[in-house]
Design a protein around this motif. Structure first.
Motif, PDB file in Angstrom:
ATOM      1  N   ARG A 150       0.816  -1.219   0.000  1.00 21.00           N
ATOM      2  CA  ARG A 150       0.000   0.000   0.000  1.00 21.00           C
ATOM      3  C   ARG A 150       0.851   1.270   0.000  1.00 21.00           C
ATOM      4  NH1 ARG A 150      -3.918  -3.003   3.634  1.00 21.00           N
ATOM      5  NH2 ARG A 150      -5.732  -3.363   2.273  1.00 21.00           N
ATOM      6  N   SER A 151       2.030   1.229   0.616  1.00 17.41           N
ATOM      7  CA  SER A 151       2.900   2.404   0.643  1.00 17.41           C
ATOM      8  C   SER A 151       4.337   1.944   0.800  1.00 17.41           C
ATOM      9  CB  SER A 151       2.507   3.364   1.780  1.00 17.41           C
ATOM     10  OG  SER A 151       2.622   2.724   3.036  1.00 17.41           O
ATOM     11  N   ILE A 152       5.263   2.884   0.530  1.00 18.61           N
ATOM     12  CA  ILE A 152       6.689   2.554   0.453  1.00 18.61           C
ATOM     13  C   ILE A 152       7.465   3.324   1.512  1.00 18.61           C
ATOM     14  CG2 ILE A 152       8.758   2.817  -0.988  1.00 18.61           C
ATOM     15  CD1 ILE A 152       7.022   2.396  -3.409  1.00 18.61           C
ATOM     16  N   GLY A 153       8.472   2.653   2.085  1.00 17.26           N
ATOM     17  CA  GLY A 153       9.382   3.299   3.019  1.00 17.26           C
ATOM     18  C   GLY A 153      10.826   2.973   2.690  1.00 17.26           C
ATOM     19  N   LEU A 154      11.733   3.671   3.340  1.00 15.42           N
ATOM     20  CA  LEU A 154      13.172   3.451   3.198  1.00 15.42           C
ATOM     21  C   LEU A 154      13.782   3.342   4.582  1.00 15.42           C
ATOM     22  CD1 LEU A 154      13.997   6.218   0.540  1.00 15.42           C
ATOM     23  CD2 LEU A 154      13.625   3.790   0.081  1.00 15.42           C
ATOM     24  N   SER A 155      14.872   2.586   4.704  1.00 16.61           N
ATOM     25  CA  SER A 155      15.546   2.440   5.988  1.00 16.61           C
ATOM     26  C   SER A 155      17.005   2.830   5.859  1.00 16.61           C
ATOM     27  CB  SER A 155      15.435   0.989   6.473  1.00 16.61           C
ATOM     28  OG  SER A 155      16.097   0.818   7.706  1.00 16.61           O
ATOM     29  N   GLU A 156      17.481   3.626   6.817  1.00 20.44           N
ATOM     30  CA  GLU A 156      18.895   4.020   6.923  1.00 20.44           C
ATOM     31  C   GLU A 156      19.412   4.670   5.639  1.00 20.44           C
ATOM     32  OE1 GLU A 156      20.431   4.112   9.748  1.00 20.44           O
ATOM     33  OE2 GLU A 156      20.758   2.150  10.656  1.00 20.44           O
ATOM     34  N   VAL A 157      18.712   5.712   5.204  1.00 18.04           N
ATOM     35  CA  VAL A 157      19.142   6.460   4.021  1.00 18.04           C
ATOM     36  C   VAL A 157      19.373   7.923   4.369  1.00 18.04           C
ATOM     37  CG1 VAL A 157      17.955   4.929   2.410  1.00 18.04           C
ATOM     38  CG2 VAL A 157      16.779   6.982   3.254  1.00 18.04           C
ATOM     39  N   SER A 158      20.136   8.585   3.520  1.00 25.36           N
ATOM     40  CA  SER A 158      20.408  10.015   3.669  1.00 25.36           C
ATOM     41  C   SER A 158      19.256  10.838   3.109  1.00 25.36           C
ATOM     42  CB  SER A 158      21.688  10.372   2.916  1.00 25.36           C
ATOM     43  OG  SER A 158      21.497  10.184   1.522  1.00 25.36           O
ATOM     44  N   ARG A 318      28.250   4.215  16.398  1.00 24.89           N
ATOM     45  CA  ARG A 318      27.086   3.346  16.599  1.00 24.89           C
ATOM     46  C   ARG A 318      27.255   2.010  15.891  1.00 24.89           C
ATOM     47  NH1 ARG A 318      22.332   3.686  12.873  1.00 24.89           N
ATOM     48  NH2 ARG A 318      22.938   4.785  10.980  1.00 24.89           N
ATOM     49  N   TYR A 319      27.994   1.965  14.802  1.00 23.82           N
ATOM     50  CA  TYR A 319      28.189   0.741  14.031  1.00 23.82           C
ATOM     51  C   TYR A 319      29.674   0.455  13.857  1.00 23.82           C
ATOM     52  CZ  TYR A 319      23.315   0.319  12.320  1.00 23.82           C
ATOM     53  OH  TYR A 319      21.954   0.143  12.215  1.00 23.82           O
ATOM     54  N   SER A 320      29.992  -0.813  13.608  1.00 20.46           N
ATOM     55  CA  SER A 320      31.341  -1.181  13.180  1.00 20.46           C
ATOM     56  C   SER A 320      31.587  -0.626  11.787  1.00 20.46           C
ATOM     57  CB  SER A 320      31.477  -2.704  13.148  1.00 20.46           C
ATOM     58  OG  SER A 320      30.641  -3.245  12.117  1.00 20.46           O
ATOM     59  N   ALA A 321      32.835  -0.658  11.348  1.00 21.08           N
ATOM     60  CA  ALA A 321      33.180  -0.143  10.023  1.00 21.08           C
ATOM     61  C   ALA A 321      32.396  -0.888   8.943  1.00 21.08           C
ATOM     62  CB  ALA A 321      34.676  -0.256   9.790  1.00 21.08           C
ATOM     63  N   GLN A 322      32.256  -2.213   9.071  1.00 18.18           N
ATOM     64  CA  GLN A 322      31.524  -2.996   8.076  1.00 18.18           C
ATOM     65  C   GLN A 322      30.059  -2.583   8.024  1.00 18.18           C
ATOM     66  OE1 GLN A 322      32.300  -5.156   5.665  1.00 18.18           O
ATOM     67  NE2 GLN A 322      30.111  -5.283   5.165  1.00 18.18           N
ATOM     68  N   SER A 323      29.410  -2.514   9.171  1.00 18.13           N
ATOM     69  CA  SER A 323      27.996  -2.139   9.200  1.00 18.13           C
ATOM     70  C   SER A 323      27.794  -0.708   8.726  1.00 18.13           C
ATOM     71  CB  SER A 323      27.432  -2.318  10.613  1.00 18.13           C
ATOM     72  OG  SER A 323      27.436  -3.672  10.990  1.00 18.13           O
ATOM     73  N   ALA A 324      28.730   0.181   9.082  1.00 20.50           N
ATOM     74  CA  ALA A 324      28.620   1.579   8.657  1.00 20.50           C
ATOM     75  C   ALA A 324      28.699   1.701   7.141  1.00 20.50           C
ATOM     76  CB  ALA A 324      29.711   2.415   9.311  1.00 20.50           C
ATOM     77  N   SER A 325      29.470   0.815   6.503  1.00 21.60           N
ATOM     78  CA  SER A 325      29.604   0.874   5.042  1.00 21.60           C
ATOM     79  C   SER A 325      28.320   0.451   4.341  1.00 21.60           C
ATOM     80  CB  SER A 325      30.757  -0.024   4.585  1.00 21.60           C
ATOM     81  OG  SER A 325      30.424  -1.398   4.711  1.00 21.60           O
ATOM     82  N   GLU A 326      27.424  -0.201   5.062  1.00 18.01           N
ATOM     83  CA  GLU A 326      26.200  -0.714   4.451  1.00 18.01           C
ATOM     84  C   GLU A 326      25.023   0.253   4.550  1.00 18.01           C
ATOM     85  OE1 GLU A 326      27.232  -5.408   5.406  1.00 18.01           O
ATOM     86  OE2 GLU A 326      25.672  -4.357   6.552  1.00 18.01           O
ATOM     87  N   VAL A 327      25.181   1.339   5.288  1.00 22.95           N
ATOM     88  CA  VAL A 327      24.101   2.309   5.405  1.00 22.95           C
ATOM     89  C   VAL A 327      24.459   3.570   4.613  1.00 22.95           C
ATOM     90  CG1 VAL A 327      23.388   1.404   7.639  1.00 22.95           C
ATOM     91  CG2 VAL A 327      24.979   3.329   7.546  1.00 22.95           C
ATOM     92  N   ASP A 328      23.453   4.416   4.443  1.00 24.82           N
ATOM     93  CA  ASP A 328      23.622   5.606   3.602  1.00 24.82           C
ATOM     94  C   ASP A 328      23.296   6.871   4.400  1.00 24.82           C
ATOM     95  OD1 ASP A 328      23.767   7.157   1.094  1.00 24.82           O
ATOM     96  OD2 ASP A 328      21.585   7.239   1.243  1.00 24.82           O
ATOM     97  N   THR A 329      23.367   6.797   5.713  1.00 23.20           N
ATOM     98  CA  THR A 329      22.957   7.910   6.544  1.00 23.20           C
ATOM     99  C   THR A 329      24.062   8.933   6.743  1.00 23.20           C
ATOM    100  OG1 THR A 329      23.531   6.580   8.461  1.00 23.20           O
ATOM    101  CG2 THR A 329      21.232   6.579   7.808  1.00 23.20           C
ATOM    102  N   GLU A 330      23.663  10.176   6.975  1.00 20.04           N
ATOM    103  CA  GLU A 330      24.618  11.177   7.419  1.00 20.04           C
ATOM    104  C   GLU A 330      25.065  10.818   8.838  1.00 20.04           C
ATOM    105  OE1 GLU A 330      21.642  13.240   4.677  1.00 20.04           O
ATOM    106  OE2 GLU A 330      21.460  12.032   6.501  1.00 20.04           O
ATOM    107  N   GLU A 331      26.346  10.978   9.134  1.00 18.23           N
ATOM    108  CA  GLU A 331      26.856  10.591  10.444  1.00 18.23           C
ATOM    109  C   GLU A 331      27.675  11.744  11.032  1.00 18.23           C
ATOM    110  OE1 GLU A 331      26.287   7.543  11.928  1.00 18.23           O
ATOM    111  OE2 GLU A 331      25.105   6.819  10.221  1.00 18.23           O
ATOM    112  N   PHE A 332      27.491  11.976  12.321  1.00 12.02           N
ATOM    113  CA  PHE A 332      28.364  12.923  13.019  1.00 12.02           C
ATOM    114  C   PHE A 332      29.761  12.312  13.160  1.00 12.02           C
ATOM    115  CE2 PHE A 332      24.284  14.490  14.878  1.00 12.02           C
ATOM    116  CZ  PHE A 332      24.433  15.817  14.519  1.00 12.02           C
ATOM    117  N   PRO A 333      30.811  13.098  13.030  1.00 15.33           N
ATOM    118  CA  PRO A 333      32.152  12.561  13.273  1.00 15.33           C
ATOM    119  C   PRO A 333      32.337  12.243  14.761  1.00 15.33           C
ATOM    120  CG  PRO A 333      32.248  14.946  12.970  1.00 15.33           C
ATOM    121  CD  PRO A 333      30.840  14.524  12.654  1.00 15.33           C
ATOM    122  N   VAL A 334      33.099  11.181  15.025  1.00  8.34           N
ATOM    123  CA  VAL A 334      33.349  10.776  16.400  1.00  8.34           C
ATOM    124  C   VAL A 334      34.830  10.959  16.711  1.00  8.34           C
ATOM    125  CG1 VAL A 334      33.349   8.837  17.998  1.00  8.34           C
ATOM    126  CG2 VAL A 334      31.447   9.149  16.415  1.00  8.34           C
TER     127      VAL A 334
END
Length: 334
Positions: A150-158, A318-334
């Protein structure tokens, strides 16, 4: 039950994230316990249930379908494709695959497990960066036209990816981790959702259990608990983060609520298009979480909270380097 807008749906102001009934935080509860939690949420007035093909490699959708399909008219059903378990010679592994043919197959499989003819909100679980977002969303739009979604969503995107996707088909919701200790959506995507009329669904709203009375013992996490791979739960980082809790719990006392309720109430106060989806394996914790809707926070307390726990005061990504590479979100520098 308070409600919020999600595309064409009016849903409870807090939904139920079903993942940990089958997946992610060590040994899951029994199917009987999962059924108790799902039915308790439904009886309490929760009308948004969130699952995915990935969770338990189909087991979570099968549980939701078995328990809730007979009540299908009473709630909004959300699930996700584009990341699922695939059988290899050495076992089932998680695979991100946003090709149109895979999304169609994922959706058909989900419909069967969920025992329904249509999914109300179907997310792209992860953007497969090998496939243009327009192609993946185009396939999802075809599912809408076919009456399967019925409707569309997105997860972990910029925000930029959201806007590209929205140009192909209206996006009803974006789902991303958001809590006091994960503030990345504040960079751009929260505002983009507001401008486009999309709901923002906040997963892990109590910081992977960190902002609860039942604080996880990082040293005792089970090997299959996904937090073992998260930098914030490594010994040194976790020890640093624990120093935030005494002051946080004092603010919960000031607000007259539990720590978990404070974290959820903060999200509900942030913006009317935010819908938190806490998950739990306990009926008692479910009832506690829902009590957050009755908590009122004044501007002074909100300011104290945001000063205490934010991207500058929390230690670790929040994520390991591998998991972080799989998302497309803007991230604050740590």
């Amino acid at each position: 039950m308070q409600t919020r807008k999600m595309g064409d749906f009016e849903v409870s102001a807090m939904g139920l994230g079903c993942m940990n009934l089958s997946h992610a935080y060590g040994t899951p509860p029994s199917a009987e316990q999962g059924e108790r939690v799902l039915l308790a949420a439904l009886d309490a007035g929760v009308t948004l249930f969130d699952t995915a093909a990935l969770y338990g490699f189909g087991a979570n959708e099968a549980l939701v379908g078995k328990v809730l399909s007979r009540h299908r008219s009473r709630f909004t059903l959300a699930s996700k494709g584009g990341m699922a378990g695939v059988q290899f010679d050495d076992g089932v592994k998680r695979v991100i695959d946003g090709r149109p043919e895979t999304i169609r197959k994922n959706c058909e499989d989900s419909l069967q497990r969920l025992q329904t003819d249509v999914i109300d909100l179907y997310y792209l679980h992860r953007w497969d960066k090998k496939v243009p977002i327009e192609d993946s969303v185009g396939a999802m739009a075809d599912l809408v036209h076919a009456g399967k979604v019925r409707s569309i969503g997105l997860s972990e995107v910029s925000a930029a990816t959201l806007r590209k996707a929205h140009a192909v088909h209206p996006i009803a919701a974006v789902q991303t981790e958001y809590s006091l200790w994960t503030r990345n959506p504040e960079i751009a995507v929260l505002q983009a959702c507001h401008e486009l009329g999309a709901a923002f669904v906040a997963f892990s709203p109590v910081a992977r259990g960190f902002l609860c009375d039942a604080l996880p013992d990082a040293a005792a996490l089970q090997p299959k608990d996904i937090r073992t791979a998260m930098p914030r739960f490594t010994p040194d980082n976790y020890a640093a983060n624990l120093k935030l809790l005494p002051s946080y719990k004092a603010l919960a006392l000031e607000a007259g609520c539990t720590p978990a309720q404070l974290a959820l109430a903060w999200l509900l106060h942030k913006a009317p298009h935010i819908v938190p989806i806490p998950g739990t394996t306990s009926v008692a914790h479910l009832q506690e979480d829902l009590g957050a809707m009755a908590v009122r926070l004044d501007a002074g307390l909100l300011a104290k909270l945001e000063t205490l726990i934010n991207q500058r005061t929390v230690t670790g990504n929040r994520y390991s380097a591998q998991s972080a590479s799989e998302v497309d979100t803007e991230e604050f520098p740590v």
